[in-house]
Design an enzyme around this catalytic site. Structure first.
Site, PDB file in Angstrom:
ATOM      1  N   GLU A 151     -41.815  22.855  19.388  1.00 56.33           N
ATOM      2  CA  GLU A 151     -40.678  23.838  19.002  1.00 56.33           C
ATOM      3  C   GLU A 151     -39.586  23.535  17.855  1.00 56.33           C
ATOM      4  O   GLU A 151     -39.206  24.225  17.071  1.00 56.33           O
ATOM      5  CB  GLU A 151     -39.697  24.125  20.349  1.00 56.33           C
ATOM      6  CG  GLU A 151     -40.637  24.869  21.424  1.00 56.33           C
ATOM      7  CD  GLU A 151     -41.123  26.186  21.207  1.00 56.33           C
ATOM      8  OE1 GLU A 151     -40.564  26.713  20.220  1.00 56.33           O
ATOM      9  OE2 GLU A 151     -41.988  26.806  21.683  1.00 56.33           O
ATOM     10  N   THR A 163     -40.310  27.555  10.576  1.00 53.12           N
ATOM     11  CA  THR A 163     -41.414  27.267   9.750  1.00 53.12           C
ATOM     12  C   THR A 163     -42.726  28.117  10.516  1.00 53.12           C
ATOM     13  O   THR A 163     -42.491  28.178  11.673  1.00 53.12           O
ATOM     14  CB  THR A 163     -41.623  25.813   9.834  1.00 53.12           C
ATOM     15  OG1 THR A 163     -40.287  25.041   9.689  1.00 53.12           O
ATOM     16  CG2 THR A 163     -42.608  25.132   9.295  1.00 53.12           C
ATOM     17  N   GLY A 191     -39.370  19.963   5.600  1.00 51.87           N
ATOM     18  CA  GLY A 191     -37.714  20.439   5.381  1.00 51.87           C
ATOM     19  C   GLY A 191     -36.859  20.399   6.601  1.00 51.87           C
ATOM     20  O   GLY A 191     -37.343  19.919   7.670  1.00 51.87           O
ATOM     21  N   TYR A 192     -35.922  20.871   6.186  1.00 52.09           N
ATOM     22  CA  TYR A 192     -34.764  20.760   7.302  1.00 52.09           C
ATOM     23  C   TYR A 192     -34.824  19.259   8.149  1.00 52.09           C
ATOM     24  O   TYR A 192     -35.382  19.269   9.281  1.00 52.09           O
ATOM     25  CB  TYR A 192     -34.853  21.814   8.151  1.00 52.09           C
ATOM     26  CG  TYR A 192     -34.463  23.108   7.660  1.00 52.09           C
ATOM     27  CD1 TYR A 192     -33.279  23.219   6.867  1.00 52.09           C
ATOM     28  CD2 TYR A 192     -34.770  24.455   8.290  1.00 52.09           C
ATOM     29  CE1 TYR A 192     -32.720  24.419   6.267  1.00 52.09           C
ATOM     30  CE2 TYR A 192     -34.226  25.664   7.833  1.00 52.09           C
ATOM     31  CZ  TYR A 192     -33.315  25.550   6.994  1.00 52.09           C
ATOM     32  OH  TYR A 192     -33.066  26.631   6.459  1.00 52.09           O
ATOM     33  N   TYR A 231     -32.087  28.385  21.726  1.00 55.10           N
ATOM     34  CA  TYR A 231     -33.396  28.968  21.685  1.00 55.10           C
ATOM     35  C   TYR A 231     -34.454  27.802  22.276  1.00 55.10           C
ATOM     36  O   TYR A 231     -35.083  27.995  23.355  1.00 55.10           O
ATOM     37  CB  TYR A 231     -33.782  29.284  20.151  1.00 55.10           C
ATOM     38  CG  TYR A 231     -35.407  29.161  20.247  1.00 55.10           C
ATOM     39  CD1 TYR A 231     -36.092  30.159  20.819  1.00 55.10           C
ATOM     40  CD2 TYR A 231     -36.071  28.136  19.536  1.00 55.10           C
ATOM     41  CE1 TYR A 231     -37.463  30.255  20.939  1.00 55.10           C
ATOM     42  CE2 TYR A 231     -37.450  28.345  19.779  1.00 55.10           C
ATOM     43  CZ  TYR A 231     -38.158  29.175  20.428  1.00 55.10           C
ATOM     44  OH  TYR A 231     -39.714  29.182  20.264  1.00 55.10           O
ATOM     45  N   ASP A 248     -35.591  33.815  19.789  1.00 57.95           N
ATOM     46  CA  ASP A 248     -35.700  33.434  18.469  1.00 57.95           C
ATOM     47  C   ASP A 248     -35.776  34.431  17.614  1.00 57.95           C
ATOM     48  O   ASP A 248     -35.647  35.781  18.028  1.00 57.95           O
ATOM     49  CB  ASP A 248     -37.139  32.480  18.401  1.00 57.95           C
ATOM     50  CG  ASP A 248     -38.347  33.393  18.675  1.00 57.95           C
ATOM     51  OD1 ASP A 248     -38.184  34.448  19.280  1.00 57.95           O
ATOM     52  OD2 ASP A 248     -39.311  33.024  18.334  1.00 57.95           O
ATOM     53  N   THR A 297     -32.320  27.492   0.332  1.00 59.07           N
ATOM     54  CA  THR A 297     -31.942  28.347   1.056  1.00 59.07           C
ATOM     55  C   THR A 297     -30.494  29.049   0.067  1.00 59.07           C
ATOM     56  O   THR A 297     -30.457  30.210  -0.145  1.00 59.07           O
ATOM     57  CB  THR A 297     -31.397  28.258   2.471  1.00 59.07           C
ATOM     58  OG1 THR A 297     -32.587  27.876   3.022  1.00 59.07           O
ATOM     59  CG2 THR A 297     -31.170  29.586   3.177  1.00 59.07           C
TER      60      THR A 297
END
Length: 375
Positions: free
Chosen positions: A42, A48, A86-87, A125, A143, A320
């Site tokens: 998750e 993604t 990423g993130y 979420y 989500d 972003t």
DNA sequence: CATACGTGGTA
DNA sequence: TTACCAAGTAT
């Protein structure tokens, strides 16, 4: 927004779950409902795509098979495993949460959404997803798919970009949760949202729940979900410094917060800031060179000489909210340069493979190689 | 609440 | 190339 009767809700649940039982995707994290497996998948799936996540998930589970292994992992190994996803705060929060589980909870998982929310990186979420899938709690997991699917089914026209809208959907979905199969229900909605009820070019005519899709039945499916647009990325011009010592390169550690926090990259200078700090317009390369030398000295007491502008095409990288346009600059370190104030390190070619780099830095490496500046 | 936070895919 | 999307969270 429309309301459904209890009998219609029942019919929807049966139709949806029957379809899910037949057509659900065979995904690595669906082999069981172990909370660790649900959790890792998750987190990886946040913003993604499934196809991107699959290989990362397989490697991650082989390397960190348990909560304890994750809690005790070296941060450099963890970031290398996450490299390219990423993130990156997701990975750091993952380890923090693993340590919370081991130390605060003695290795025992909270089984409710509220309890799960206490763990780092778990928001509304993900808490709903783990609680429903791993622990059978009848709670929604809202989500992007759930927003899209239910906005069309019920013609909910609240702006899904607004945080307060979440509660509208949670309330609507809560009334539809089947007590016996909440996890399957939530996952079925996600599968529906990624197959028939997609953001672009939905195929509602063949959807298993087309009879329940009010927006489709009314011919206004393209009006849902309602979502305000985000601003475009702001262009930022940067210079990236290639500073060599033999076959080694001088890398700078980025601050531990903000964009690409904690990563090692070429030292980068914002051209606009350089210009603002300069006493004259930086029209000539000699002016830029002088400004760059002053910047390095002011920031790091780092003495640079023989600054050269490569003239190769810019490396561009879009996040972003920012669009970086980077020009490579070659510089030599003064023979008596003092590195004691520079928060950096010399990178050997061998270490490149062992270290995690953000995508933009791999692009800069590629450009440096193309310009014969390294390897 | 609005914004920051990565990357890859598609039209 | 731009625009937007993809199983969001932290601040």
């Amino acid at each position: 927004m429309i309301e459904w009767s209890p009998s219609k809700i029942k019919a929807f649940q049966e139709t949806l779950l029957a379809w899910y039982d037949k057509e659900k995707r065979d995904l690595p994290w669906r082999r069981d409902h172990a909370p660790y497996h649900v959790w890792i998948s998750e987190i990886m799936l946040q913003q993604t795509q499934v196809q991107t996540v699959i290989p990362y998930y397989e490697r991650f589970m082989a390397q960190f098979p348990t909560v304890e292994a994750l809690a005790n992992a070296k941060e450099s190994d963890l970031m290398k495993a996450w490299e390219g996803l990423g993130y990156y705060s997701r990975a750091r929060n993952l380890q923090r949460a693993a340590q919370q589980l081991v130390t605060d909870h003695h290795g025992v998982w909270p089984t409710t959404a509220e309890g799960l929310r206490e763990l780092a990186g778990i928001g509304p979420y993900t808490a709903g997803a783990i609680a429903s899938i791993a622990f059978g709690q009848p709670v929604p997991a809202v989500d992007g798919n759930a927003f899209r699917v239910f906005s069309r089914l019920l013609e909910i026209d609240d702006d899904i970009a607004k945080p307060k809208t979440r509660s509208v959907f949670e309330a609507a979905i809560q009334r539809m949760m089947p007590a016996d199969r909440p996890g399957d229900f939530n996952q079925a909605i996600m599968d529906l949202g990624s197959s028939y009820m997609t953001a672009k070019n939905p195929d509602s005519a063949h959807s298993p729940v087309k009879a329940f899709n009010q927006a489709y039945l009314d011919g206004i499916e393209d009006q849902f979900p309602v979502k305000t647009k985000k601003p475009r990325p702001v262009p930022v011009d940067l210079l990236a410094l290639v500073i060599r010592r033999g076959d080694q390169l001088l890398l700078l550690k980025r601050p531990n917060s903000g964009l690409l926090a904690g990563f090692w990259t070429f030292p980068m200078v914002d051209v606009a800031e350089l210009q603002a700090a300069s006493e004259r317009d930086l029209v000539l390369e000699s002016d830029l060179s002088r400004a760059l030398q002053k910047w390095a000295m002011d920031e790091f007491k780092l003495a640079l000489t023989a600054i050269g502008f490569t003239g190769g095409q810019q490396v561009t990288h879009t996040f972003t909210h920012r669009k970086w346009r980077i020009s490579l600059v070659v510089a030599d370190l003064a023979v008596d340069a003092d590195l004691s104030y520079f928060p950096g390190q010399w990178l050997t070619p061998k270490a490149v493979a062992k270290t995690a780099f953000p995508k933009v830095q791999t692009k800069l490496f590629d450009q440096a190689r193309a310009l014969k500046l390294m390897e």
